[in-house]
Design a protein around this motif. Structure first.
Motif, short mmCIF file in Angstrom:
data_model
loop_
_atom_site.label_atom_id
_atom_site.label_comp_id
_atom_site.label_asym_id
_atom_site.label_seq_id
_atom_site.Cartn_x
_atom_site.Cartn_y
_atom_site.Cartn_z
N ASP A 53 0.83 -1.13 -0.11
CA ASP A 53 0.10 -0.04 -0.02
C ASP A 53 0.93 1.12 -0.08
O ASP A 53 2.11 1.21 -0.03
CB ASP A 53 -1.14 -0.09 1.29
N THR A 54 0.15 2.42 -0.03
CA THR A 54 1.33 3.65 -0.03
C THR A 54 2.01 3.79 0.98
O THR A 54 2.96 4.37 0.68
CB THR A 54 0.16 4.68 -0.21
N ARG A 55 1.46 3.41 2.32
CA ARG A 55 2.48 3.76 3.47
C ARG A 55 3.63 2.79 3.13
O ARG A 55 4.60 3.26 3.50
CB ARG A 55 1.58 3.19 4.73
N HIS A 56 3.42 1.57 2.71
CA HIS A 56 4.68 0.51 2.60
C HIS A 56 5.64 0.94 1.26
O HIS A 56 6.70 0.66 1.31
CB HIS A 56 4.25 -0.94 2.59
N LYS A 57 4.94 1.59 0.53
CA LYS A 57 5.70 2.04 -0.82
C LYS A 57 6.80 3.12 -0.25
O LYS A 57 7.69 3.11 -0.69
CB LYS A 57 4.86 2.86 -1.84
N MET A 58 5.99 4.05 0.61
CA MET A 58 7.18 5.21 1.09
C MET A 58 8.06 4.57 2.14
O MET A 58 9.33 5.01 1.94
CB MET A 58 6.35 6.01 1.95
N PHE A 59 7.43 3.61 2.88
CA PHE A 59 8.65 2.68 3.65
C PHE A 59 9.72 1.98 2.79
O PHE A 59 11.05 2.11 3.26
CB PHE A 59 8.06 1.55 4.70
N GLY A 60 9.37 1.55 1.91
CA GLY A 60 10.41 0.77 0.95
C GLY A 60 11.27 2.02 0.36
O GLY A 60 12.52 1.58 0.31
N SER A 61 10.87 2.84 0.03
CA SER A 61 11.43 4.09 -0.85
C SER A 61 12.59 4.66 0.47
O SER A 61 13.91 5.03 0.19
CB SER A 61 10.93 5.17 -1.30
N ALA A 62 12.14 4.74 1.65
CA ALA A 62 12.77 5.23 2.83
C ALA A 62 14.06 4.04 3.02
O ALA A 62 15.16 4.53 3.31
CB ALA A 62 12.03 5.50 4.01
N ASN A 63 13.92 2.79 3.06
CA ASN A 63 14.74 1.96 3.37
C ASN A 63 15.91 2.12 2.20
O ASN A 63 17.06 2.21 2.48
CB ASN A 63 14.29 0.67 3.44
N SER A 64 15.42 2.12 0.98
CA SER A 64 16.38 2.26 -0.16
C SER A 64 17.20 3.59 0.07
O SER A 64 18.34 3.62 -0.40
CB SER A 64 15.67 1.91 -1.49
N SER A 65 16.73 4.52 0.60
CA SER A 65 17.13 5.89 0.41
C SER A 65 18.30 6.01 1.39
O SER A 65 19.22 6.83 1.35
CB SER A 65 16.23 7.12 0.78
N THR A 66 18.33 5.21 2.24
CA THR A 66 19.66 5.13 3.22
C THR A 66 20.99 4.82 2.49
O THR A 66 22.10 5.27 2.76
CB THR A 66 19.63 4.11 4.31
N MET A 67 20.77 4.09 1.32
CA MET A 67 21.95 3.78 0.53
C MET A 67 22.45 5.20 0.05
O MET A 67 23.69 5.16 -0.32
CB MET A 67 21.54 2.89 -0.75
N LEU A 68 21.64 6.16 -0.26
CA LEU A 68 22.27 7.44 -0.95
C LEU A 68 22.46 8.43 0.17
O LEU A 68 23.32 9.12 -0.06
CB LEU A 68 20.82 7.77 -1.88
N THR A 69 22.02 8.16 1.27
CA THR A 69 22.35 9.24 2.30
C THR A 69 23.38 8.74 3.42
O THR A 69 24.62 9.18 3.25
CB THR A 69 21.08 9.57 3.17
N ILE A 70 23.12 7.72 4.17
CA ILE A 70 24.16 7.26 4.92
C ILE A 70 25.29 6.64 4.34
O ILE A 70 26.64 6.87 4.83
CB ILE A 70 23.37 6.27 5.97
N PHE A 71 25.18 5.92 3.36
CA PHE A 71 26.43 5.26 2.44
C PHE A 71 26.62 6.16 1.22
O PHE A 71 27.55 5.53 0.52
CB PHE A 71 25.76 3.86 2.07
#
Length: 286
Positions: A205-223
């Motif tokens: 659902d929309t909430r978990h789409k955002m959650f998935g994008s948040a998880n993957s975005s750590t690859m760009l920010t923290i790493f």
């Protein structure tokens, strides 16, 4: 129940108000010095990490590579068991330089959906895999097969990871390969399209789409999107030697700053239809 709901709302208002303040403070104060991002006196200070120990039978691991890496280096329970919610946030903050607001909200969220007391209880990493499905674990992950094909969720699925890393199109000033926002959006589009077509139990659902994008975005920010580092953290769930967080803001990565990346990744995701014929042949091998 009413008082509990009011309490959660008040806490969230406090956290996100605090987050806005920290974002402003980060904007007007000097960054941490490269080489000294991790505070003194904690594991990882001076870019020196505790020894990596691969998980053994009976150890507890989850669908999150970053949490598993912390366990593999002994930053929280080496076995991944009996972790205090109240200690988890502080250790994530010290290891990855997330803001304290982020590190209070996420363990609190985990405690809530596990129906545990944030202040008193502990948890094992494996508990956050599928209790319930679409809590932190979710379908169309970039590093795991869907729950239908991998009920444990504790090990990375290397074909997905290799394809993701091979898709990197960016380069830094020294010519080293980098993942970009467009790369993550494109590969997330592919994963969602294929998962929707091949997994009859697929949900997102929309909430978990955002959650998935948040998880993957750590690859760009923290790493920092750096393929050499991501290969270690995603494939082996091991912190690279000499590594430190690429976020060097004084108060760490706030929600306000992080969400800018998350929204860009999510906006770029465009699912494309995948033919239903050959559904079984497209499904991940188990």
């Amino acid at each position: 129940m009413l008082f509990k709901s009011i309490g959660k709302l008040s806490l969230n208002i406090y956290i996100f108000s605090w987050d806005a303040w920290l974002t402003l403070v980060n904007f007007v104060t000097p960054n941490r010095k490269v080489g000294h991002v991790v505070p003194r006196g904690v594991p990882g200070a001076g870019c020196k990490w505790p020894e990596f120990v691969a998980p053994k039978e009976g150890d507890s691991r989850c669908a999150c590579p970053a949490l598993n890496a912390m366990a593999n280096h002994g930053m929280h329970s080496t076995y991944g068991k009996n972790i205090k919610f109240t200690e988890m946030g502080n250790k994530i903050q010290a290891t990855y330089n997330f803001a304290p607001t982020f590190c209070r909200f996420v363990p609190g969220y985990a405690a809530d959906y596990l129906r545990k007391n944030y202040h008193k209880d502990t948890f094992d990493l494996a508990e956050i895999n599928s209790r319930p499905h679409n809590g932190i674990e979710h379908d169309a992950s970039l590093t795991r097969q869907d729950l239908k094909y991998d009920p444990d969720q504790d090990k990375p699925y290397l074909p997905f990871i290799d394809e993701l890393l091979d898709s990197a199109t960016g380069k830094d000033a020294d010519g080293n390969k980098l993942l970009t926002i467009a790369d993550l959006s494109r590969y997330s589009s592919k994963r969602r399209s294929e998962a929707r077509a091949t997994n009859p139990d697929f949900t997102l659902d929309t909430r978990h789409k955002m959650f998935g994008s948040a998880n993957s975005s750590t690859m760009l920010t923290i790493f920092g999107g750096r393929i050499a580092d991501l290969e270690s953290i995603l494939r082996h769930e091991r912190i690279p030697e000499g590594w430190e967080p690429r976020v060097i803001a004084r108060n760490g990565l706030t929600f306000a700053s992080f969400n800018g990346t998350v929204l860009k990744v999510e906006r770029g995701i465009k699912e494309t239809p995948v033919a239903s014929e050959g559904r079984d042949s497209l499904a991940p091998l188990v």
